[in-house]
Scaffold this motif. Sequence first.
Motif, PDB file in Angstrom:
ATOM      1  N   THR A  52     -10.498 -18.435  -0.133  1.00 25.89           N
ATOM      2  CA  THR A  52      -9.265 -19.221  -0.188  1.00 25.89           C
ATOM      3  C   THR A  52      -9.460 -20.585  -0.867  1.00 25.89           C
ATOM      4  OG1 THR A  52      -9.705 -20.071   2.053  1.00 25.89           O
ATOM      5  CG2 THR A  52      -8.285 -18.124   1.859  1.00 25.89           C
ATOM      6  N   GLU A 243      -3.161 -24.190  -3.802  1.00 24.85           N
ATOM      7  CA  GLU A 243      -4.178 -23.457  -3.039  1.00 24.85           C
ATOM      8  C   GLU A 243      -3.682 -23.186  -1.625  1.00 24.85           C
ATOM      9  OE1 GLU A 243      -8.299 -24.953  -5.239  1.00 24.85           O
ATOM     10  OE2 GLU A 243      -7.634 -25.927  -3.376  1.00 24.85           O
ATOM     11  N   ARG A 246      -0.897 -20.431  -1.869  1.00 21.11           N
ATOM     12  CA  ARG A 246      -1.446 -19.099  -2.137  1.00 21.11           C
ATOM     13  C   ARG A 246      -2.151 -18.539  -0.903  1.00 21.11           C
ATOM     14  NH1 ARG A 246      -3.805 -21.354  -7.818  1.00 21.11           N
ATOM     15  NH2 ARG A 246      -1.957 -20.991  -9.129  1.00 21.11           N
ATOM     16  N   TYR A 285      -2.343 -24.534 -14.053  1.00 23.12           N
ATOM     17  CA  TYR A 285      -1.463 -23.999 -13.010  1.00 23.12           C
ATOM     18  C   TYR A 285       0.021 -24.242 -13.240  1.00 23.12           C
ATOM     19  CZ  TYR A 285      -2.419 -28.762 -11.087  1.00 23.12           C
ATOM     20  OH  TYR A 285      -2.597 -30.119 -10.897  1.00 23.12           O
ATOM     21  N   ASP A 288       2.838 -21.753 -12.104  1.00 24.50           N
ATOM     22  CA  ASP A 288       3.182 -21.579 -10.695  1.00 24.50           C
ATOM     23  C   ASP A 288       3.894 -22.781 -10.107  1.00 24.50           C
ATOM     24  OD1 ASP A 288       2.094 -18.980 -10.409  1.00 24.50           O
ATOM     25  OD2 ASP A 288       0.082 -19.830 -10.263  1.00 24.50           O
ATOM     26  N   ALA A 346       4.445 -17.147  -3.352  1.00 28.44           N
ATOM     27  CA  ALA A 346       3.471 -18.236  -3.289  1.00 28.44           C
ATOM     28  C   ALA A 346       3.562 -19.078  -4.550  1.00 28.44           C
ATOM     29  CB  ALA A 346       2.070 -17.661  -3.140  1.00 28.44           C
TER      30      ALA A 346
END
Length: 351
Positions: A52, A243, A246, A285, A288, A346
């Motif tokens: 993770t 992070e 997700r 990123y 996202d 997410a």
Amino acid sequence: MSDTVVPDEPRLTSLAHGGGCGCKIAPGVLSEILRGRAALPVPPDLLVGIETSDDAAVYRLNDSQAIVATTDFFMPIVDDPHDFGRIAATNAISDVYAMGARPLFALALVGMPVNTLSTATIGAILDGGAVACRAAGIPIAGGHTIDSVEPIYGLVALGLVDPARMKGNAGARPGDVLILGKPLGVGIFSAALKKGALDAAGYARMMETTTRLNTPGPDLALLDGVHAMTDVTGFGLAGHALEMARGAGCQLRIEWSSVPLLEGARELAGKGFVTGASGRNWASYAADVAFVRDMTTIDQALLCDPQTSGGLLVACDAAGTAAVLDIFAQHGFSAVAIGEAVQGKAGLSIV
């Protein structure tokens, strides 16, 4: 700034191609490097590994104790060697606090250009790290040194936590409130410093935030309403919030007008003092991140600004918000609620 700078030596920041957590490999590049690597067997007592992208590894010793282990090191973010050591050590210990653990001891990681820097300068870096460790109540019990082209300093930091109280970055739940413990802008300040554009007051603000230990972490971990924690460092607020999103499989919504900034950060960003890491973060990123409001290029730079020794980002249930803010205040932090976790794919949305 302290009086530990040795005359006639080069500026520490001039010896490094990057500084602080802005040295981190961009998240997109890091993902590419790790993609396809063979996974090793995971023992059942390894409670947190690499899955993770959490702040530290956690290994259960027994029903009430787990070891938290992390490492962090980087090139100089400031020119004063003592200050550099304090910042680097504070930053490394932060990952222990972010897991809800209490630090036990540290090991020093030291790489120095010994033909360029004096032993007095290198010693001042180590002294600064020792000051931060003493403030955390831990010893530096050893370490490792190498002769390197660029100056590098950091720690291996170890801590102890009750496995039932450990807080990773993946536990956020829809309905949780997001709370940030420190203002953004350290990367922007470091860019201005490197170009000689940060005044004494700005340097003092930068030092105050980067050398403040994230001591609320263990107390926050005792609250049942706290579901997830992480610290905001090199990937910026957007990267570390992603992070968290997700890991939890939900969407995080950040109210941009509520996000605290270091005084003067927006103005410095408007003058072009942004780091290359900010752009690399965004490239990694951006797909996202959704904007539900207009964002300027300055806003984008702040959102992606790499933080060195940044603040804790906490996800807690709405009923526990006051208790979380109170713990931060008890430790001398002016934490702020900046958004919420919601049902959805997410990702991150800025509203």
